[in-house]
Design an enzyme around this catalytic site. Structure first.
Site, mmCIF file in Angstrom:
data_model
loop_
_atom_site.group_PDB
_atom_site.id
_atom_site.type_symbol
_atom_site.label_atom_id
_atom_site.label_comp_id
_atom_site.label_asym_id
_atom_site.label_seq_id
_atom_site.Cartn_x
_atom_site.Cartn_y
_atom_site.Cartn_z
ATOM 1 N N TRP A 281 64.109 3.126 53.939
ATOM 2 C CA TRP A 281 64.861 4.354 54.231
ATOM 3 C C TRP A 281 64.573 4.841 55.652
ATOM 4 O O TRP A 281 65.310 5.649 56.196
ATOM 5 C CB TRP A 281 64.550 5.443 53.197
ATOM 6 C CG TRP A 281 63.186 6.113 53.296
ATOM 7 C CD1 TRP A 281 61.991 5.491 53.513
ATOM 8 C CD2 TRP A 281 62.910 7.513 53.180
ATOM 9 N NE1 TRP A 281 60.977 6.425 53.510
ATOM 10 C CE2 TRP A 281 61.504 7.671 53.312
ATOM 11 C CE3 TRP A 281 63.677 8.648 52.974
ATOM 12 C CZ2 TRP A 281 60.880 8.911 53.243
ATOM 13 C CZ3 TRP A 281 63.057 9.889 52.896
ATOM 14 C CH2 TRP A 281 61.679 10.016 53.042
ATOM 15 N N ASP A 282 63.516 4.317 56.257
ATOM 16 C CA ASP A 282 63.212 4.646 57.652
ATOM 17 C C ASP A 282 64.462 4.478 58.514
ATOM 18 O O ASP A 282 64.728 5.278 59.418
ATOM 19 C CB ASP A 282 62.144 3.690 58.212
ATOM 20 C CG ASP A 282 60.863 3.657 57.407
ATOM 21 O OD1 ASP A 282 60.939 3.739 56.180
ATOM 22 O OD2 ASP A 282 59.786 3.518 58.016
ATOM 23 N N GLU B 294 54.127 9.046 48.118
ATOM 24 C CA GLU B 294 53.809 7.863 47.303
ATOM 25 C C GLU B 294 52.411 7.923 46.682
ATOM 26 O O GLU B 294 51.971 6.957 46.080
ATOM 27 C CB GLU B 294 53.979 6.600 48.165
ATOM 28 C CG GLU B 294 55.431 6.374 48.568
ATOM 29 C CD GLU B 294 55.593 5.382 49.716
ATOM 30 O OE1 GLU B 294 54.606 5.121 50.436
ATOM 31 O OE2 GLU B 294 56.723 4.878 49.899
ATOM 32 N N LYS C 205 51.270 12.778 50.469
ATOM 33 C CA LYS C 205 51.207 11.827 51.580
ATOM 34 C C LYS C 205 52.082 12.281 52.746
ATOM 35 O O LYS C 205 51.693 12.190 53.904
ATOM 36 C CB LYS C 205 51.686 10.472 51.062
ATOM 37 C CG LYS C 205 51.654 9.353 52.077
ATOM 38 C CD LYS C 205 52.024 8.042 51.417
ATOM 39 C CE LYS C 205 51.957 6.874 52.374
ATOM 40 N NZ LYS C 205 52.323 5.606 51.717
ATOM 41 N N GLN C 206 53.293 12.728 52.426
ATOM 42 C CA GLN C 206 54.248 13.021 53.503
ATOM 43 C C GLN C 206 55.271 14.032 53.011
ATOM 44 O O GLN C 206 55.375 14.272 51.808
ATOM 45 C CB GLN C 206 54.949 11.728 53.932
ATOM 46 C CG GLN C 206 55.823 11.098 52.873
ATOM 47 C CD GLN C 206 56.117 9.636 53.165
ATOM 48 O OE1 GLN C 206 55.363 8.750 52.767
ATOM 49 N NE2 GLN C 206 57.204 9.361 53.843
HETATM 50 O O1 IFM Z 1 59.238 4.037 54.262
HETATM 51 C C1 IFM Z 1 57.898 4.275 54.537
HETATM 52 C C2 IFM Z 1 57.351 5.147 53.417
HETATM 53 O O2 IFM Z 1 58.009 6.388 53.377
HETATM 54 C C3 IFM Z 1 55.874 5.363 53.604
HETATM 55 N N1 IFM Z 1 55.193 4.092 53.676
HETATM 56 C C4 IFM Z 1 55.662 3.243 54.771
HETATM 57 C C5 IFM Z 1 57.161 2.976 54.650
HETATM 58 C C6 IFM Z 1 57.642 2.129 55.840
HETATM 59 O O3 IFM Z 1 57.494 2.836 57.038
#
Ligand code: IFM
Length: 651
Positions: free
Chosen positions: A230-231, A368, A469-470
């Site tokens: 999704w990046d 995640e 995490k984010q």
């Molecule tokens: O897509 C990301 C994910 O959101 C977090 N782990 C790394 C992936 C790739 O950059």
């Protein structure tokens, strides 16, 4: 050297094919570099080394004007024998190799497709120096091993043009790209440089024709093996949609061509529509590894491929982003509409309708650290947005459509989807049960961020704690601000920011953007710094595997969406700037529905220049910019017209 979209293998191990190397100097020609300059404006790397006979200077570039052509010039008073022109790549054996007159060639096979390189070199003398010019041409294909003859012909014609001409056209191509896409921050030189470093790599990583498979590290390293996440859709694409739409369109083409694979994946699970893969490569089948070693060497399961389903809505979001910036109706009513319809059908078959609402059980959200979870607010709200956007697009394309009934059904499901919002606190619960976890803020366990909280605290503790995490809920405020409750940004920032580890590099740029919207400038600038220094300072110790392209995309989004407040909305370009007191000015260039637009925000003045008429909405007031520029003066948080009569009309 890797080639965009050409992979070896088809499974978790699939990775970008490596191509023959021509730009590397043999050791006797590569004494330690004493001075290295990378010119971001012209895309040229210059190095100077010191040899017994005098300085050895090298210049190299990969042509933007002629994709697949790379050029090296080395000059030195005494040039040793330069050695073979083409070296085999480290990871893949050559399929075959040979020479044709003065051109050497080598091929590497992928599955399917491959790469052919053809290179020649010339040595001449000038001002007491020996000058070596080497020119290499790559032909790549993800379908069949390319023929040698085409690459040899292209190598010869590039050689006939010569170094100077190739350099001039390359620099001119870069100048044109910067003209359309530069972002200027006056008052912070470090940020300015970090920003241009990011913009350069965003522009350099994505082709603008055919299909563009943009891996998490672009073309800069082997991290994640070049897999598309999704990046690409939500982080990298917006910058390109707003500055160089052909590249964004090529990224969408990559998804469109994988619709059959995504439909098959949905069918296998007994669902309708299309389920895009969390990690995708050539075939579009999921290539996410099913296990990995953590940093202690222990094998741990990886379930993102099975469960990180928000990718389905992320792809639809990317299509909407492109349509909204470009106004490209042939895409929006054609292949873009297919993306909306298939993704909406997926969600309609994925939700479980129960008496208390529609639910999505058993997913992984952007955070995640927690898996699997039920009713992840990000997944549910993105699905809701996806269903609504598909419904409105279907009806706009053909109001009498036989699909009107299906669109009404999508809307009904969207209205039923639970989202965890509490009107009393103004906060979205990240997933069902999040509030019951151990309350823990990052400051209690680490003095600074980013941190990998799962490594620091152990995954078991992190799973049971409110450490994330984010950006997850907050990602909604960034991607779909119209889909979240009004005035919910600040309470959610207050709650989630202290709990966010920024354990993914995708996160700080999003926080920067949102803090800018909330006018919390110190926090916005701290987060922004984390984002733009991530690779320059190797903040996560992972830059060796390649640059974090998504972070670079998030940086642009923070500047354009967050600080400048630029968004395409219902056929208008909306502008609602936030200028931190420490900046003198912010200037962003975009392309909106075919017009080149430059927005410059100073403390007391806002100026918009465009080369064609543009409908604007500035802090809630509509203007039709029919002249070439509009200047507004600040009045509190709003802006008022300064140049009445310049041909711009306020509604
Ligand atoms: O897509 C990301 C994910 O959101 C977090 N782990 C790394 C992936 C790739 O950059």
């Amino acid at each position: 050297v890797v080639a965009n979209g050409v992979y070896v293998g088809d499974g978790p191990e699939t990775r970008l094919v490596t191509a023959p190397i021509a730009m590397q100097l043999p050791t006797e020609l590569a004494p330690p570099v004493v001075h290295r300059v990378f010119d971001l404006r012209g895309g040229v790397l210059m190095e100077e080394a010191s040899t017994a006979s005098g300085p050895l200077v090298s210049v190299r570039f990969s042509s933007l004007a002629r994709p697949g052509t790379a050029v090296l010039r080395v000059s030195c008073p005494d040039l040793p024998e330069p050695g073979p022109v083409l070296l085999p790549p480290g990871d893949d054996p050559p399929f075959d190799a040979g020479t044709d007159g003065d051109v050497a060639w080598m091929r590497v096979a992928a599955t399917p497709g491959g790469v052919v390189a053809a290179a020649g070199e010339e040595i001449s003398s000038s001002d007491g120096n020996h000058v070596l010019d080497r020119i290499v041409v790559y032909d790549v294909s993800a379908e069949a091993l390319p023929e040698v003859g085409g690459a040899i012909r292209r190598a010869r014609s590039a050689s006939r043009l010569g170094f100077e001409t190739l350099l001039a056209e390359h620099r001119a191509a870069w100048a044109a790209r910067w003209e359309d896409a530069d972002v200027v921050v006056e008052g912070d030189d470090d940020l300015q440089r970090g920003l241009r470093f990011a913009l350069f790599h965003l522009m350099a990583s994505v082709p603008d024709e055919g299909e563009a498979a943009v891996g998490a590290r672009g073309l800069s390293g082997t991290g994640y093996r070049g897999h598309v996440f999704w990046d690409a859709d939500t982080f990298t694409l917006p910058f390109l949609a707003a500055t160089h739409p052909a590249s964004a369109r090529a990224m969408l083409e990559y998804r469109i061509r994988r619709l059959p694979a995504a439909r098959a994946a949905a069918r296998e699970l007994g669902r309708a529509g299309a389920r895009f893969s969390w990690e995708s490569a050539h075939s579009g089948r999921d290539v996410t590894p099913v296990s990995a070693r953590d940093r202690t060497g222990k094998v741990v399961p990886v379930r993102t491929g099975q469960l990180e389903e928000h990718i389905v809505a992320d792809v639809a979001w990317a299509a909407s982003c492109y349509v909204d910036w470009t106004g490209d109706t042939s895409f929006g009513d054609g292949p873009g509409l297919d993306l909306f319809i298939d993704t909406a059908r997926y969600w309609a078959s994925r939700v479980r309708q129960e008496p208390d609402g529609a639910h999505i059980y058993g997913v992984i959200g952007p955070d995640e650290y927690h898996e699997p979870v039920d009713d992840n607010a990000f997944t549910n709200v993105m699905a809701r947005w996806n269903l609504r956007r598909a419904a409105s697009s279907v009806l706009a394309a053909d109001p009498t459509a036989q699909m009107a009934e299906e669109a009404a059904w999508w809307r009904a499901i969207a209205d039923e989807l639970v989202d965890g919002f509490d009107p009393v606190t103004g906060i979205y619960e990240q997933f069902a049960g999040f509030y019951a976890l151990e309350p823990l803020v990052i400051a209690e366990v680490a003095p600074r961020r980013p941190i990998a909280a799962d490594l620091l605290l152990g995954s078991r503790r992190v799973e049971g704690a409110q450490v994330i995490k984010q950006a997850d809920v907050l990602m909604l405020h960034h991607l779909v601000p119209g889909e979240v409750e009004m005035d919910s940004l600040e309470p959610n920032l207050r709650f989630y920011e202290p709990r966010t580890a920024h354990g993914s590099s995708l996160s700080p740029g999003v926080h920067a953007s949102l803090f800018a919207r909330a006018r919390q400038y110190d926090r916005a600038l701290d987060a922004l710094r984390m984002a733009y220094r991530i690779d320059l300072d190797d903040l996560t110790a992972t830059t060796g595997a390649g640059l974090h392209l998504a972070t670079m995309g998030s940086l642009w989004q923070a500047l354009a969406y967050g600080f400048a407040g630029l968004r395409p909305s219902e056929g208008r370009l909306t502008i609602d700037p936030r200028l931190p007191p420490v900046w003198a000015a912010l200037e962003v260039r975009v392309r909106f529905h075919g017009s080149s637009v430059r927005v410059r925000v100073e403390r007391d003045e806002l100026r918009v220049d465009a080369d064609q008429p543009v409908p604007l909405t500035v802090t809630g007031v509509d203007y039709d910019l029919v002249g070439r520029s509009l200047t507004l003066r600040r009045r509190g948080h709003a802006w008022e017209e300064a140049n009445h009569g310049a041909g711009d009309r306020r509604h």
